[in-house]
Design a protein around this motif. Structure first.
Motif: not given
Length: 437
Positions: A260-284
């Motif tokens: 349950a704690e792991l699922a909370q961390i994943v839910a809280r950070t998944r969008y930000r981590m995916s956005a970081t990858r997408a925006y970094a690729e746009l920067c490159l």
């Protein structure tokens, strides 16, 4: 489109009726997100505000109240809007989680003089959202001298690069200066047509996307200690699963809490981590499109971006891999515990079935014993009735030989046994096999 032309029906008069509902909006999408045309010399400021969904909708209402009455307004659902504001050119652009407001003025003077934008500050203060980036841009026709560069930039952090295949040179130190603005100086060395506007747009997109991409770094750093603690707890739980004497219920409770704690961390950070990858690729991608060339003796724009962006990307990627690995290990531990519980349950079921089989055998033997006793008892009562019947006959004067009693004993026993067996066959359910023990 007119349905007739010269008295005849146009051959393509039904195109509008047959068009996809999104055809027009997708066509407009190809022409949005462009900076107003820039001339040399000119100055620009851009504000980048982080907004949520409610603030993004409120920004349109705020623009409606701030724009002059004679200026057209953006509509609900618009993602780009541009109009003139007195001597300034203005553009508004909405992204998924931020909005940019850009102001442009054609002027020549000090590179980073905010006087032409004196009315912008109070205007921006009334807009919803939180400023995460603000930039001053100076597009000049004459190459700045060393004194001008030294007056406006920190020499230790100075970045100089040629861009657009050498048709422009840029200076920046990526520091915050007066009123919290970053500074970008561009020397036009032969830009033509819309190239200046396109260059400024790509440079601003690079900076904006880089800023948003870096938002994932503090979130990953903040969540890393919690992930490390979960990894230690999972190691302990896995060791308990391997112990035969461990209480499965207690281990399952610990594993469920960990999941349950792991699922909370994943839910809280998944969008930000995916956005970081997408925006970094746009920067490159923007770095590649800018055709950056280094200037000897100075750091280049691509080197600055990659040296700060790539470590953040790697940190976020490592954090994502740790989450995925921890999720997989948790699933494996759950599978092991489930296998252990299923095995114990199967063992108990096997023992229970064996015990039931033994009890069934005992009951069957008892039933056979009872049936034998029943044959004896019924035969005994039948013979008793025969004796009463024989005494009644002899009282009437009849004389029966003794061998009849001897013959009736086995005959009655056999008859009773055969009758009970036939009765047992009649009571047995149809299709069931006889039990032979």
């Amino acid at each position: 489109m007119s349905g007739t032309e010269g008295g005849q029906a146009h051959p393509f008069y039904r195109l509008d009726a047959l068009s996809h509902p999104l055809r027009a909006s997708l066509s407009r999408e190809m022409h949005v997100r462009k900076m107003p045309r820039l001339g040399t010399p000119s100055r620009a400021v851009q504000f980048m505000l982080m907004v949520d969904e409610e603030e993004a909708r409120a920004s349109i209402a705020a623009l409606d109240s701030l724009l002059p009455p004679e200026v057209a307004r953006p509509h609900e659902g618009d993602r780009f809007f541009a109009c003139p504001l007195d001597t300034l050119g203005f553009s508004w652009e909405r992204h998924s989680e931020f909005i940019t407001y850009s102001f442009i003025v054609a002027t020549d003077g000090l590179p980073f003089d905010l006087a032409p934008f004196h009315g912008v500050g109070p205007w921006i203060d009334q807009l919803p959202g939180r400023i995460i980036r603000s930039t001053q841009i100076a597009l000049v026709g004459d190459e700045p001298d060393g004194a001008t560069i030294a007056a406006h930039f920190a020499s230790d952090d100075l970045i100089i690069s040629d861009v657009a295949q050498g048709r422009a040179r840029i200076w920046s130190d990526f520091r915050l200066h007066d009123c919290g603005f970053g500074r970008l100086l561009i020397h036009d060395r032969g830009l033509e047509g819309a190239e200046a506007a396109l260059l400024v747009q790509r440079l601003q997109e690079l900076g904006n996307y880089r800023k948003i991409a870096l938002l994932g770094l503090p979130e990953a750093q903040q969540a890393t200690p919690a992930v490390a603690a979960l990894e230690r707890r999972l190691t302990e739980v896995t060791a308990q699963v391997a112990q035969p004497s461990a209480d499965a219920d207690a281990v399952l409770e610990k594993l469920s809490a960990l999941s349950a704690e792991l699922a909370q961390i994943v839910a809280r950070t998944r969008y930000r981590m995916s956005a970081t990858r997408a925006y970094a690729e746009l920067c490159l991608d923007r770095i590649r499109r800018l055709d950056v060339a280094p200037v000897r003796g100075y750091r280049s724009l691509d080197d600055f971006t990659e040296r700060r962006l790539l470590p953040a990307m790697r940190t976020c990627d490592a954090f994502n891999r740790r989450l995925e690995d921890l999720s997989q290990r948790t699933a494996w531990t759950s599978a092991m515990l489930r296998t252990r519980v299923d095995t114990a349950l199967a063992r108990r079921n096997r023992d229970l079935l064996a015990s039931m089989d033994r009890r069934t055998g005992l009951q069957l033997r008892l039933q056979h014993t009872v049936e034998g006793l029943s044959v004896v008892a019924i035969s005994y009562y039948a013979l008793g009735l025969w004796h009463y019947f024989r005494e009644a006959l002899e009282a009437q004067g009849a004389h029966l030989p003794g061998w009849i009693d001897l013959a009736l004993i086995p005959a009655i026993v056999v008859a009773v046994w055969a009758g009970l067996r036939q009765l047992k066959k009649v009571k047995r359910p149809r299709g069931s096999a006889p039990a032979d023990h």
